[in-house]
Motif scaffolding. Structure first.
Motif, short mmCIF file in Angstrom:
data_model
loop_
_atom_site.label_atom_id
_atom_site.label_comp_id
_atom_site.label_asym_id
_atom_site.label_seq_id
_atom_site.Cartn_x
_atom_site.Cartn_y
_atom_site.Cartn_z
N ARG A 75 -1.96 -0.31 -2.72
CA ARG A 75 -3.39 -0.16 -2.42
C ARG A 75 -4.19 -1.35 -2.93
N ALA A 76 -3.78 -1.90 -4.08
CA ALA A 76 -4.46 -3.09 -4.62
C ALA A 76 -4.29 -4.27 -3.67
N MET A 77 -3.10 -4.40 -3.08
CA MET A 77 -2.85 -5.48 -2.14
C MET A 77 -3.73 -5.35 -0.89
N GLN A 78 -3.93 -4.10 -0.46
CA GLN A 78 -4.74 -3.86 0.73
C GLN A 78 -6.20 -4.29 0.55
N SER A 79 -6.62 -4.41 -0.70
CA SER A 79 -8.01 -4.85 -0.95
C SER A 79 -8.12 -6.37 -1.01
N THR A 80 -6.98 -7.06 -0.83
CA THR A 80 -6.98 -8.53 -0.82
C THR A 80 -7.01 -9.02 0.62
N TYR A 81 -6.77 -10.31 0.76
CA TYR A 81 -6.76 -10.93 2.09
C TYR A 81 -5.48 -10.60 2.86
N LEU A 82 -4.50 -10.01 2.17
CA LEU A 82 -3.21 -9.70 2.79
C LEU A 82 -3.22 -8.33 3.44
N LYS A 83 -2.51 -8.22 4.54
CA LYS A 83 -2.37 -6.94 5.23
C LYS A 83 -0.91 -6.50 5.16
N PRO A 84 -0.65 -5.22 4.83
CA PRO A 84 0.74 -4.76 4.69
C PRO A 84 1.52 -4.89 5.99
N ASN A 85 2.81 -5.13 5.86
CA ASN A 85 3.66 -5.26 7.03
C ASN A 85 4.66 -4.10 7.09
N MET A 86 5.54 -4.15 8.09
CA MET A 86 6.49 -3.06 8.31
C MET A 86 7.47 -2.91 7.15
N VAL A 87 7.84 -4.03 6.54
CA VAL A 87 8.80 -3.99 5.43
C VAL A 87 8.24 -3.13 4.29
N MET A 88 6.96 -3.35 3.96
CA MET A 88 6.33 -2.61 2.86
C MET A 88 6.24 -1.12 3.17
N TYR A 89 5.81 -0.81 4.38
CA TYR A 89 5.71 0.60 4.76
C TYR A 89 7.07 1.27 4.71
N ASN A 90 8.09 0.55 5.15
CA ASN A 90 9.43 1.14 5.15
C ASN A 90 9.92 1.40 3.72
N ILE A 91 9.63 0.46 2.80
CA ILE A 91 10.02 0.63 1.39
C ILE A 91 9.39 1.90 0.83
N LEU A 92 8.07 2.05 1.06
CA LEU A 92 7.34 3.20 0.50
C LEU A 92 7.72 4.52 1.17
N ILE A 93 7.83 4.51 2.50
CA ILE A 93 8.18 5.74 3.22
C ILE A 93 9.58 6.21 2.80
N ASP A 94 10.51 5.26 2.68
CA ASP A 94 11.87 5.60 2.26
C ASP A 94 11.87 6.20 0.85
N ALA A 95 11.10 5.58 -0.04
CA ALA A 95 11.03 6.06 -1.44
C ALA A 95 10.42 7.46 -1.51
N MET A 96 9.36 7.67 -0.72
CA MET A 96 8.69 8.98 -0.72
C MET A 96 9.62 10.07 -0.18
N CYS A 97 10.35 9.73 0.87
CA CYS A 97 11.28 10.71 1.45
C CYS A 97 12.39 11.05 0.47
N LYS A 98 12.92 10.03 -0.20
CA LYS A 98 14.02 10.25 -1.15
C LYS A 98 13.57 11.07 -2.36
#
Length: 399
Positions: A279-302
């Motif tokens: 969430r801190a990154m999302q407040s910067t100039y950077l926008k999350p990509n598919m790799v990040m979402y996959n890391i988090l979604i996988d961790a949440m599911c596990k």
């Protein structure tokens, strides 16, 4: 100039052609090259070489070879720059035999390889995993009186590092310094990466600090490599401290930096920290990509936090990102584990509709989910579909 009756000469044309090539306007340069001949102004070796080099950099090596043949047919002898450009262009396409023939042709014309040629050859051999041949090239060049430079040494060091021979890479690094050739950031990064890959993180950190002591400023690659090395060993506090140090020193993290830390936090079970960082990154100039979402979604599911996994999956579409096969399969696997088979099948069918057809792994995941929850009828139906598509059930599914 032309309008005033002052006709451009070969130097004028070549200057403009060179300028166009440097800004990537190879097509415009080629057009001017053609007009040059039509105007009765014959290109020289510099003009030809400039066009050839630009075509090679644009990966249009066949066109470059055609110009090269035309040049020789016109009686204009190529120089070392011409050959270096073509050898590099051919090697970019792994056309080793033609590159070797070009090198032999060059030497038969008594055009001796220079530092660029030798460094190029060493880099090529190293990328192919043939460090022994690269070492031979280094020996040949020194015997011919051509002194290696930082690029030459770094290329060979990289070859050793890719083979996990970090001790040999370090020896070469020390030889380079002894010979009075000062390492640059790229040289340090190669060795830091080698130490990290072999889990010698203490030496990697020492080298990182030495680089700063030598007056060199670590770049994004330096930081990312060391942060990743620390995360791989589970030393997340140090990795996060280095990340904060990076920000303090004015080095802006990139998507790779955040992905490394997110993956590290998630693998060690620090999901809250990972989420805060995301969430801190999302407040910067950077926008999350598919790799990040996959890391988090996988961790949440596990971790059984399917609610957050679903939220993140829905967020993808809000962010304008199209889920890929990996992310779909991850969320389907999470739904299956929670026994939400109807929802899992709906997501599975949505894959095709979203232009992201399921692969062999996706089929195996959902079939195992149905079998685990004793829904044999739908599992059998999906097995039939899978076979029709030419996919094969893995051992876990058939068991």
């Amino acid at each position: 100039m032309v309008a005033r009756g002052c006709q451009p000469d070969v130097h004028t044309y070549t200057t403009i052609i060179n300028g166009l090539c440097k800004i990537g306007e190879t097509a415009a340069a080629a057009g001017l090259f053609k007009k040059m001949g039509e105007a009765g102004c014959q290109p020289d070796v510099v003009t030809y070489s400039t066009i050839i080099d630009s075509l090679c950099k644009d990966r249009r090596v066949n066109e470059a070879l055609y110009i090269f043949s035309y040049m020789k047919a016109k009686g204009i002898s190529p120089n070392i720059f011409t050959y270096n450009s073509l050898i590099q262009g051919l090697c970019n396409f792994s056309r080793w035999r033609e590159a070797s023939a070009m090198l032999n042709e060059m030497m038969s014309l008594n055009i001796m390889p220079n530092i660029v040629t030798f460094s190029l050859l060493i880099n090529i051999f190293c990328k192919e995993g043939n460090v022994f041949e690269a070492q031979g090239v280094l020996k040949t060049m020194t015997e011919m009186g051509v002194e290696p430079n930082v690029v030459t040494y770094s290329s060979l060091m990289n070859g050793y590092s890719l083979q996990a021979e970090v001790v040999e890479a370090r020896k070469l690094f020390d030889v380079m310094i002894t010979k009075g050739c000062k390492p640059d950031v790229f040289s340090y990064n190669i060795l830091i990466n080698g130490y990290c890959k072999t889990k010698r993180i203490g030496e990697a950190k020492q080298l990182f600090n030495e680089m700063i002591h030598q007056g060199l400023t670590p770049d994004i690659v330096s930081y990312n490599t060391l942060i990743d090395g620390l995360c791989q060993l589970g030393r997340l506090t140090e990795a996060h401290d280095l990340f904060k140090n990076m920000l303090t020193n004015g080095n802006l993290p990139d998507l790779c930096t955040y992905s490394i830390l997110l993956d590290g936090f998630c693998k060690q079970g620090y999901l809250a920290k990972a989420f805060r960082l995301f969430r801190a990154m999302q407040s910067t100039y950077l926008k999350p990509n598919m790799v990040m979402y996959n890391i988090l979604i996988d961790a949440m599911c596990k971790s059984g936090n399917l609610k957050e996994a679903r939220k993140l999956f829905s967020e993808l579409f809000v962010q304008g990102l199209q889920p890929n096969v990996q992310i779909y399969t991850t969320i389907i696997n999470g739904l299956c584990k929670e026994g939400l088979l109807d929802e899992a099948l709906e997501a599975f069918r949505n894959m095709e509709e979203d232009g992201c057809p399921p692969n062999e792994f996706s089929y195996n995941v959902i079939i195992r989910g149905f079998l685990h929850h004793k829904d044999e009828s739908r599992a059998v139906q999906l097995i039939g579909e899978m076979r029709e598509k030419g996919f094969v059930a893995d051992a876990g599914t058939t068991a």
